[in-house]
Enzyme design. Structure first.
Site, short mmCIF file in Angstrom:
data_model
loop_
_atom_site.label_atom_id
_atom_site.label_comp_id
_atom_site.label_asym_id
_atom_site.label_seq_id
_atom_site.Cartn_x
_atom_site.Cartn_y
_atom_site.Cartn_z
N GLN A 284 58.44 38.86 -0.10
CA GLN A 284 57.54 39.99 -0.28
C GLN A 284 56.17 39.66 0.31
OE1 GLN A 284 58.15 42.97 -1.37
NE2 GLN A 284 60.01 42.85 -2.60
N CYS A 409 62.56 49.65 -2.35
CA CYS A 409 61.39 49.89 -1.50
C CYS A 409 61.40 51.31 -0.94
CB CYS A 409 61.31 48.86 -0.37
SG CYS A 409 62.75 48.83 0.72
#
Length: 454
Positions: A284, A409
């Site tokens: 991330q 996401c």
């Protein structure tokens, strides 16, 4: 009934809200117009750029009356740069809009009348938060330059003097590489003509360790390698320097690399664990918020130490290793062999012996994983933007795992997957929380807990 507007019409519109993806939403007698560069509360003059059956798209060419939610954007390159969309929207309004977009997707696409959404987690820092930046080279009268594509353009790159999403160190390294490239007499790659040499610069930073990895991407050919390394070695934070060759027209950086100097990876620390990160390994890109996201995922998993856990789409093993201390065993699948190699190394680095990692397609790996591990009690999913494929979802559904922690996401594909898991396999959404990893952009991360109903 034909659309009430045509291409190139200029309209006066009031923007009501933000749609997922970042465009403002306005209406003309119920007909929806998505307005690029329109913010909630703006009254704008907008030029229609595309007309479809049920909506139109437009570009705001003038703000007639600015929204009270507007703020001054600090970046000199905004809004021409395509890296940020909302620097001129108050952060609290950005966060609220993302929360609304998740709720809308769960209601409209997922068919969940009253989604159990918990308050969104705001970003710890709204600037200087990224641990990875990919810059494109462009040719200017002064020589090669480095920056980002202009908003809405694939063929134009904006020369950046300062990026507000990276650190001061990242900005200084980019400038050093730009200055070095201008002394080589080599040109930046031209995407339209397919000529030139310099293509991309990738910088990865261990935000908790201070270590930096540099990857230069070029077309085939010779270049002054020694001087490139010498320029970068002036920065003590740089521990790893790589070079990649891209022989294809496509603009990609996920390529095999040659180590020019230093270690083949850098280290980062997350949730008290150490992680080695190579050029193509997934992590991330907001370190501080990744830690908060992982804590939400652990909380939702509700582990007692007796569970067999699957971590699907596991990257470098960050979620799996964070959960391992609270689980009986963790079994992980990831498509990237480089990321799997990092995950195995990271388990050894942290002395974790109850986690196993495998490279493969998730849908094709479920049956073999079940033979190895037995039935899981918890499955953690962190799929790409497209969400779970139909095959992966069906094979997961047949197993009947009691609890699924879904890290998404993309709220629209999350909602679509949830709808199918409810309808076909008896799962219900119990908790969900938006985690803002990417301020000033339309990107949204959501953690959702699903439980199978008997």
């Amino acid at each position: 009934m034909p659309a009430p507007v045509t291409r190139d019409d200029e309209l006066e519109l009031v923007v009501d809200s933000l749609a997922y993806g970042g465009n403002g939403v306005a209406r003309m007698n119920g007909f929806v117009v998505f307005v690029r560069r329109g913010l909630p509360g703006d009254r704008v003059r907008a030029r229609v750029t595309k007309v479809k059956g049920r909506h139109a798209e437009a570009l705001a060419v003038e703000v007639l009356e600015p929204s009270p939610l507007r703020v001054e954007a600090p970046c000199d390159h905004y809004p021409a740069c395509g890296g940020c969309r909302f620097q001129d929207l108050a952060y609290e309004s950005q966060l609220s809009a993302k929360e609304d977009q998740v709720r809308d997707a769960l209601v409209r696409i997922g068919g969940i009348a009253d989604p159990p959404l918990e308050p969104a987690l705001p970003a710890e820092s709204i600037f200087r938060y990224r641990n990875k930046l990919e810059y494109s080279f462009t040719q200017t009268p002064s020589g090669p330059a480095l920056g980002f594509h202009k908003a809405g353009r694939w063929d134009e790159v904006l020369d950046i003097s300062e990026c507000w999403l990276t650190t001061e160190l990242g900005n200084r390294i980019r400038e050093a590489v730009r200055n070095w490239s201008r002394g080589t007499e080599l040109r930046a790659y031209d995407q339209a003509e397919h000529t030139g040499f310099f293509r991309h610069l990738v910088l990865r930073e261990g935000r908790n360790t201070g270590q930096m990895l540099v990857q230069l991407v070029t077309a085939p050919g010779d270049y002054p390698r020694d001087s490139f390394v010498a320029v970068l070695r002036r920065f003590p934070e740089i521990r790893s320097i790589h070079h990649s060759v891209n022989e294809r027209p496509a603009e990609v950086t996920n390529l095999p690399t040659t180590l020019l100097w230093g270690d083949d990876a850098i280290e980062e620390e997350l949730c008290g664990l150490k992680f080695r990160i190579r050029p193509n390994a997934f992590l991330q890109t907001n370190t501080a918020m990744a830690e908060r996201l992982y804590r939400v995922a652990v909380e939702y998993a509700g582990l007692t130490g007796e569970e067999t856990v699957w971590d699907l789409y596991s990257g470098i093993g960050s979620i799996a290793l964070v959960m391992a201390k609270d689980a009986l065993t963790v079994w992980s699948v990831e498509t990237s062999e480089e990321s799997v190699a990092c995950a195995i190394e990271n388990a050894e680095l942290n002395g974790i012996t109850n986690a196993a990692f495998f490279a493969g397609d998730v849908a094709d790996s479920v049956a073999e994983l079940r033979e190895r591990s037995g039935d899981p009690k918890v499955v953690v999913l962190d799929p790409p933007r497209a969400g779970l494929s139909g095959k992966a979802l069906r094979r997961l559904g047949r197993i009947g795992v009691p609890r699924i922690v879904y890290v998404s996401c993309n709220p629209t594909t999350l909602a679509g997957n949830l709808k199918q898991l409810r309808a076909d396999w008896g799962y219900e959404l119990k908790r969900a929380r938006t985690v803002d990893m990417f301020p000033h952009t339309p990107h949204i991360e959501t953690v959702a807990l699903l439980e199978r109903q008997d």
